[in-house]
Design a protein around this motif. Structure first.
Motif, PDB file in Angstrom:
ATOM      1  N   ARG A 136     -11.454 -25.045  47.742  1.00  0.00           N
ATOM      2  CA  ARG A 136     -10.762 -23.931  47.109  1.00  0.00           C
ATOM      3  C   ARG A 136      -9.466 -24.399  46.453  1.00  0.00           C
ATOM      4  NH1 ARG A 136     -13.424 -21.533  51.529  1.00  0.00           N
ATOM      5  NH2 ARG A 136     -11.793 -22.109  53.017  1.00  0.00           N
ATOM      6  N   GLU A 137      -8.987 -25.578  46.842  1.00  0.00           N
ATOM      7  CA  GLU A 137      -7.798 -26.186  46.234  1.00  0.00           C
ATOM      8  C   GLU A 137      -8.143 -27.618  45.832  1.00  0.00           C
ATOM      9  OE1 GLU A 137      -3.505 -27.987  47.717  1.00  0.00           O
ATOM     10  OE2 GLU A 137      -4.373 -26.296  48.817  1.00  0.00           O
ATOM     11  N   VAL A 138      -8.074 -27.933  44.554  1.00  0.00           N
ATOM     12  CA  VAL A 138      -8.434 -29.276  44.106  1.00  0.00           C
ATOM     13  C   VAL A 138      -7.291 -30.244  44.396  1.00  0.00           C
ATOM     14  CG1 VAL A 138      -9.942 -28.367  42.312  1.00  0.00           C
ATOM     15  CG2 VAL A 138      -7.574 -28.931  41.758  1.00  0.00           C
ATOM     16  N   PRO A 139      -7.590 -31.542  44.510  1.00  0.00           N
ATOM     17  CA  PRO A 139      -6.537 -32.517  44.795  1.00  0.00           C
ATOM     18  C   PRO A 139      -5.469 -32.527  43.703  1.00  0.00           C
ATOM     19  CG  PRO A 139      -8.707 -33.491  45.106  1.00  0.00           C
ATOM     20  CD  PRO A 139      -8.923 -32.169  44.447  1.00  0.00           C
ATOM     21  N   SER A 140      -4.243 -32.843  44.117  1.00  0.00           N
ATOM     22  CA  SER A 140      -3.108 -32.919  43.205  1.00  0.00           C
ATOM     23  C   SER A 140      -2.316 -34.184  43.492  1.00  0.00           C
ATOM     24  CB  SER A 140      -2.197 -31.694  43.371  1.00  0.00           C
ATOM     25  OG  SER A 140      -0.928 -31.906  42.786  1.00  0.00           O
ATOM     26  N   PRO A 141      -1.807 -34.862  42.466  1.00  0.00           N
ATOM     27  CA  PRO A 141      -0.980 -36.048  42.709  1.00  0.00           C
ATOM     28  C   PRO A 141       0.253 -35.751  43.555  1.00  0.00           C
ATOM     29  CG  PRO A 141      -1.617 -35.895  40.396  1.00  0.00           C
ATOM     30  CD  PRO A 141      -2.012 -34.610  41.022  1.00  0.00           C
ATOM     31  N   ALA A 142       0.668 -34.477  43.593  1.00  0.00           N
ATOM     32  CA  ALA A 142       1.847 -34.106  44.367  1.00  0.00           C
ATOM     33  C   ALA A 142       1.591 -34.077  45.869  1.00  0.00           C
ATOM     34  CB  ALA A 142       2.356 -32.734  43.907  1.00  0.00           C
ATOM     35  N   VAL A 143       0.310 -34.097  46.260  1.00  0.00           N
ATOM     36  CA  VAL A 143      -0.047 -34.020  47.688  1.00  0.00           C
ATOM     37  C   VAL A 143      -0.624 -35.362  48.121  1.00  0.00           C
ATOM     38  CG1 VAL A 143      -1.474 -32.843  49.420  1.00  0.00           C
ATOM     39  CG2 VAL A 143      -0.526 -31.556  47.477  1.00  0.00           C
ATOM     40  N   PRO A 144       0.001 -36.045  49.088  1.00  0.00           N
ATOM     41  CA  PRO A 144      -0.562 -37.315  49.577  1.00  0.00           C
ATOM     42  C   PRO A 144      -2.011 -37.125  50.010  1.00  0.00           C
ATOM     43  CG  PRO A 144       1.626 -36.947  50.503  1.00  0.00           C
ATOM     44  CD  PRO A 144       1.241 -35.678  49.808  1.00  0.00           C
ATOM     45  N   ILE A 145      -2.844 -38.128  49.745  1.00  0.00           N
ATOM     46  CA  ILE A 145      -4.269 -37.977  50.024  1.00  0.00           C
ATOM     47  C   ILE A 145      -4.540 -37.699  51.498  1.00  0.00           C
ATOM     48  CG2 ILE A 145      -4.667 -40.469  50.324  1.00  0.00           C
ATOM     49  CD1 ILE A 145      -7.053 -37.831  48.748  1.00  0.00           C
ATOM     50  N   SER A 146      -3.750 -38.276  52.399  1.00  0.00           N
ATOM     51  CA  SER A 146      -3.970 -38.010  53.830  1.00  0.00           C
ATOM     52  C   SER A 146      -3.711 -36.540  54.142  1.00  0.00           C
ATOM     53  CB  SER A 146      -3.075 -38.902  54.687  1.00  0.00           C
ATOM     54  OG  SER A 146      -1.703 -38.633  54.468  1.00  0.00           O
ATOM     55  N   GLU A 147      -2.711 -35.946  53.485  1.00  0.00           N
ATOM     56  CA  GLU A 147      -2.430 -34.533  53.724  1.00  0.00           C
ATOM     57  C   GLU A 147      -3.485 -33.654  53.072  1.00  0.00           C
ATOM     58  OE1 GLU A 147       1.588 -33.376  52.930  1.00  0.00           O
ATOM     59  OE2 GLU A 147       2.431 -35.058  54.083  1.00  0.00           O
ATOM     60  N   TYR A 148      -3.974 -34.067  51.903  1.00  0.00           N
ATOM     61  CA  TYR A 148      -5.028 -33.274  51.276  1.00  0.00           C
ATOM     62  C   TYR A 148      -6.259 -33.217  52.189  1.00  0.00           C
ATOM     63  CZ  TYR A 148      -8.529 -31.486  48.118  1.00  0.00           C
ATOM     64  OH  TYR A 148      -9.528 -30.715  47.580  1.00  0.00           O
ATOM     65  N   MET A 149      -6.611 -34.332  52.789  1.00  0.00           N
ATOM     66  CA  MET A 149      -7.810 -34.379  53.617  1.00  0.00           C
ATOM     67  C   MET A 149      -7.617 -33.690  54.960  1.00  0.00           C
ATOM     68  SD  MET A 149      -9.451 -38.158  52.924  1.00  0.00           S
ATOM     69  CE  MET A 149      -8.106 -39.039  53.690  1.00  0.00           C
ATOM     70  N   MET A 150      -6.429 -33.801  55.535  1.00  0.00           N
ATOM     71  CA  MET A 150      -6.242 -33.425  56.938  1.00  0.00           C
ATOM     72  C   MET A 150      -5.456 -32.144  57.172  1.00  0.00           C
ATOM     73  SD  MET A 150      -5.434 -37.206  58.472  1.00  0.00           S
ATOM     74  CE  MET A 150      -6.651 -38.530  58.396  1.00  0.00           C
ATOM     75  N   VAL A 151      -4.644 -31.723  56.200  1.00  0.00           N
ATOM     76  CA  VAL A 151      -3.793 -30.551  56.399  1.00  0.00           C
ATOM     77  C   VAL A 151      -4.485 -29.323  55.825  1.00  0.00           C
ATOM     78  CG1 VAL A 151      -1.561 -29.483  55.941  1.00  0.00           C
ATOM     79  CG2 VAL A 151      -1.703 -31.960  56.341  1.00  0.00           C
ATOM     80  N   ARG A 152      -4.993 -28.495  56.688  1.00  0.00           N
ATOM     81  CA  ARG A 152      -5.682 -27.279  56.261  1.00  0.00           C
ATOM     82  C   ARG A 152      -4.655 -26.243  55.833  1.00  0.00           C
ATOM     83  NH1 ARG A 152      -9.752 -24.781  60.535  1.00  0.00           N
ATOM     84  NH2 ARG A 152     -10.646 -26.847  60.254  1.00  0.00           N
ATOM     85  N   THR A 153      -4.904 -25.573  54.700  1.00  0.00           N
ATOM     86  CA  THR A 153      -3.970 -24.576  54.200  1.00  0.00           C
ATOM     87  C   THR A 153      -4.391 -23.153  54.525  1.00  0.00           C
ATOM     88  OG1 THR A 153      -5.106 -24.614  52.058  1.00  0.00           O
ATOM     89  CG2 THR A 153      -3.192 -26.059  52.322  1.00  0.00           C
TER      90      THR A 153
END
Length: 313
Positions: A136-153
């Motif tokens: 529902r949220e695509v990856p962004s350069p502003a978000v570290p990849i580890s946080e994109y994968m592991m931090v649920r929003t």
């Protein structure tokens, strides 16, 4: 790349799932890109699967069989070694692709500014009761990849997803960073974290849903594990590649989920204490963590379907 070599090598690891892997192979054979090879890497002797694949008569299909089972990472690595294409695309044996999947990814790859682009895409997560379009949220350069994968929003999974069967990268990238053999869970996250740490690497993302990912079907896979201690140990092994915020979220949402699923209540306090000690936790993740122990999984699935799903027609 040698003359006559395919543009894309598709690697499909499998074992004892003949019907499923044949479905996966057929979804590759109808791709709009024809310059491909399909390497089905069978993880140990499996005559039934070999016989089923032998019924698919297409010269682009190759089957390699390991002398013994060593797990999905080893099966993938054998496929990488056998591949001849400039690009490698990963496909799990129980998933399938939309016909334009490779075409769309190659278009993005051609425009990428990265020397080693990793191209992923959105997907349809298909359960027996509903379909979901993820992430529902695509990856962004502003978000570290580890946080994109592991931090649920959000409350449910699917907000942030990079799934194996959507991934394509250069063959040289996979040979430089092979899968970690022996790792029973998180193999794909492990590869992605390490591959993106290589100089010149970067993530590209196609927002279209190009893969169908079958979920909640309770099938045994080549590798499976609900050992929360092993997951925690893996996270510690890549601690230099993940932020404090990602580590806290991983403990609460993933390690905690495995412990709750197996009813290991003696783990509730130590997991929570370690996450709190990072001082980088989110209170909503504390709430989700506690809900894992209170709300049954079946109830959570029904709630997710009501909020985010649509009935399968």
């Amino acid at each position: 790349m040698a003359s006559g070599a395919p543009t894309v090598s598709v690697i499909i690891p499998t074992r004892n799932r003949a019907d499923l892997v044949c479905r996966a192979v057929r979804s590759v054979l109808v791709q709009s890109v024809s310059s491909i090879e399909i390497i089905v890497s069978i993880d140990g002797p499996d005559p039934v699967t070999e016989a089923a694949l032998a019924q698919i008569h297409d010269p682009r299909l190759r089957v390699i069989v390991a002398p013994e089972s060593k797990g999905a990472p080893a099966a993938r690595n054998r496929g990488f070694e056998a591949a001849t294409g400039e690009w490698i695309a990963l496909l799990d044996d129980d998933d399938e692709w939309m016909p334009t999947k490779l075409e769309r990814q190659l278009e993005i790859a051609a425009r990428s500014s990265f020397a080693l682009p990793i191209i992923a895409s959105s997907l349809i997560a298909r359960s027996p009761s509903a379909d979901y379009t993820w992430p529902r949220e695509v990856p962004s350069p502003a978000v570290p990849i580890s946080e994109y994968m592991m931090v649920r929003t959000g409350l449910f999974s699917g907000d942030r997803v990079i799934q194996t069967s959507t991934v394509m990268a250069r063959r040289a990238h996979f040979t430089q960073v092979p899968y970690l053999v022996g790792l029973k869970k998180h193999q794909d996250w492990d590869w992605l974290l390490k591959a993106l740490a290589i100089e010149g690497a970067g993530l590209e993302f196609v927002p279209e849903a190009l893969t169908v990912w079958y979920i909640e079907e309770n099938r045994p896979g080549i590798t499976a594990s609900n050992d929360w201690r092993a997951s925690r140990e893996w996270a510690l092994s890549v601690r230099d590649l993940i932020t404090d915020r990602a580590y806290a979220a991983f403990l609460l949402l993933y390690v905690g989920s495995m412990a709750a699923r197996t009813g290991q209540r003696d783990s509730l306090r130590p997991i929570l204490s370690e996450a709190l000690a990072t001082k980088a936790f989110a209170w909503r993740h504390i709430a989700i963590y506690l809900s894992l122990w209170i709300i049954p999984p079946s109830t959570r699935q029904r709630l997710r379907g009501l909020v985010h799903g649509r009935a399968v027609t």
